[in-house]
Design a protein around this motif. Structure first.
Motif, PDB file in Angstrom:
ATOM      1  N   ILE A  74      -1.043   7.302 -11.737  1.00 14.63           N
ATOM      2  CA  ILE A  74      -0.567   7.401 -10.357  1.00 14.63           C
ATOM      3  C   ILE A  74      -0.346   5.972  -9.887  1.00 14.63           C
ATOM      4  CG2 ILE A  74      -1.070   8.111  -7.986  1.00 14.63           C
ATOM      5  CD1 ILE A  74      -2.912  10.253  -9.056  1.00 14.63           C
ATOM      6  N   LYS A  75       0.835   5.695  -9.320  1.00 15.01           N
ATOM      7  CA  LYS A  75       1.136   4.339  -8.884  1.00 15.01           C
ATOM      8  C   LYS A  75       1.852   4.357  -7.537  1.00 15.01           C
ATOM      9  CE  LYS A  75       5.646   3.851 -11.229  1.00 15.01           C
ATOM     10  NZ  LYS A  75       6.410   3.108 -12.255  1.00 15.01           N
ATOM     11  N   GLN A  76       1.859   3.197  -6.883  1.00 12.21           N
ATOM     12  CA  GLN A  76       2.612   2.986  -5.651  1.00 12.21           C
ATOM     13  C   GLN A  76       3.755   2.027  -5.953  1.00 12.21           C
ATOM     14  OE1 GLN A  76       0.341   1.174  -2.506  1.00 12.21           O
ATOM     15  NE2 GLN A  76       1.935   1.427  -0.964  1.00 12.21           N
ATOM     16  N   THR A  77       4.939   2.313  -5.411  1.00 10.48           N
ATOM     17  CA  THR A  77       6.107   1.493  -5.702  1.00 10.48           C
ATOM     18  C   THR A  77       6.392   0.519  -4.566  1.00 10.48           C
ATOM     19  OG1 THR A  77       7.771   2.921  -4.663  1.00 10.48           O
ATOM     20  CG2 THR A  77       7.054   3.497  -6.908  1.00 10.48           C
ATOM     21  N   SER A  78       7.399  -0.310  -4.761  1.00  8.20           N
ATOM     22  CA  SER A  78       7.780  -1.312  -3.758  1.00  8.20           C
ATOM     23  C   SER A  78       8.420  -0.693  -2.516  1.00  8.20           C
ATOM     24  CB  SER A  78       8.738  -2.334  -4.373  1.00  8.20           C
ATOM     25  OG  SER A  78       9.905  -1.690  -4.853  1.00  8.20           O
ATOM     26  N   THR A  79       8.719   0.584  -2.574  1.00  7.13           N
ATOM     27  CA  THR A  79       9.237   1.295  -1.398  1.00  7.13           C
ATOM     28  C   THR A  79       8.164   2.204  -0.787  1.00  7.13           C
ATOM     29  OG1 THR A  79      10.132   3.065  -2.793  1.00  7.13           O
ATOM     30  CG2 THR A  79      11.603   1.230  -2.234  1.00  7.13           C
ATOM     31  N   ASN A  80       6.912   2.014  -1.229  1.00  4.07           N
ATOM     32  CA  ASN A  80       5.752   2.763  -0.734  1.00  4.07           C
ATOM     33  C   ASN A  80       5.740   4.230  -1.141  1.00  4.07           C
ATOM     34  OD1 ASN A  80       4.263   0.710   0.594  1.00  4.07           O
ATOM     35  ND2 ASN A  80       5.708   0.771   2.301  1.00  4.07           N
ATOM     36  N   THR A  81       6.627   4.622  -2.066  1.00  5.16           N
ATOM     37  CA  THR A  81       6.537   5.971  -2.604  1.00  5.16           C
ATOM     38  C   THR A  81       5.395   6.029  -3.618  1.00  5.16           C
ATOM     39  OG1 THR A  81       8.130   5.483  -4.368  1.00  5.16           O
ATOM     40  CG2 THR A  81       8.998   6.398  -2.295  1.00  5.16           C
TER      41      THR A  81
END
Length: 290
Positions: A76-83
């Motif tokens: 599970i990760k968070q992206t640079s667009t906060n998705t």
């Protein structure tokens, strides 16, 4: 029996310990902090699993930041667009599901849960929940590959896959749980609701404005039956209304942790707890009729 396989107590890391209103969490600096869980059979879940975690990101990431990561298995990760992206590995590539953007302001807690059931009907074997709500589904009916890799919390190892963590998470992480089955929507909602008071916390709003801040308001008795042994059911409220097991109710596994089994003949619990039926009251409990 359905049960939690692994509850990871977040204290084995270089990250700093912080407070989440009650209990403690780990505060990750986004540059070198992480927790590592050594490879073991518990981490291998081929056909079904659930990953649950609370996060409080400090800010919007410059790139991908891994919250949970096991090489060639799941993440599970968070992206640079906060998705938020959840993924499982099925032998050749990652199969992913993606949510809408979450709030990343260093003050807002978010609950994430990813579930997978290879044998689920339809095309939604992989599911991603945010704050108790289903946000994304994916179609994949291939078993997760068994691997001999570590589980990272607060970092990933996707770039080199060389046991050198990178893509560190910047913020706080709490309540990491791995289950050996795909939790239902009701289960996920329960996980979210149980964490509300801790992670949203008391504030200056009224109970009507923010029910989460009133989880313990007016609580006069709370018996979780989690002792697992003995003849006392301790009251978790501030009122010491402890109960005494009478005629031998049996300790057993329950809906959440432990429970008591009553024989329907003469088993019961006594307590000095008193209340008036003429006042407003709420009583909540889990039961399993047999």
């Amino acid at each position: 029996m359905k049960k939690t396989l692994l509850t990871i107590l977040l204290f084995i890391a270089t990250a700093n310990t912080a407070s989440a209103v009650s209990n403690s969490v780990l505060d990750f600096d986004g540059s070198t902090d992480y927790v590592v869980v050594a490879d073991n059979a518990v981490l291998d879940q081929a056909d079904r699993l659930s990953l649950s975690v609370w996060i409080e990101p400090d800010d919007t990431p410059a790139g991908d930041e891994y919250i949970l990561y096991r090489q060639d298995a799941y993440y599970i990760k968070q992206t640079s667009t906060n998705t938020i992206v959840g993924a499982i590995w099925y032998g050749a590539a990652w199969h992913t599901v993606t949510s809408a953007a979450i709030t990343s302001d260093g003050a807002t807690w978010t609950h994430l849960e990813m579930t997978y059931d290879k044998d689920a009907t339809g095309t939604d074997e992989l599911k991603l929940y945010v704050n108790g709500n289903l946000k994304a589904v994916g179609d994949n009916s291939t078993a997760i590959t068994a691997v001999a890799t570590k589980l990272y919390i607060g970092a990933g190892d996707e770039v080199g896959k060389d046991n050198t963590p990178e893509n560190w998470f910047d913020g706080q992480i709490d309540g990491v749980q791995l289950y050996q089955y795909a939790r239902s929507a009701d289960d996920v909602r329960l996980d979210y609701n149980e964490g509300l008071a801790t992670h949203l916390g008391p504030n200056l709003k009224t109970c009507a404005q923010d029910p989460a801040s009133c989880m313990d308001y007016g609580l006069v008795g709370s018996w979780g039956f989690d002792e697992g042994a003995g003849t006392t059911a301790y009251d978790a409220s501030d009122n010491s209304n402890d109960g005494i097991l009478t005629n031998g109710p049996k300790w057993t596994k329950g809906k959440k942790n432990n429970a008591l089994k009553f024989d329907g003949v003469n088993d019961y619990i006594t307590s000095n707890f008193q209340f008036s039926i003429f006042n407003f009251q709420s009583i909540s409990n889990w039961i399993n009729f047999q």
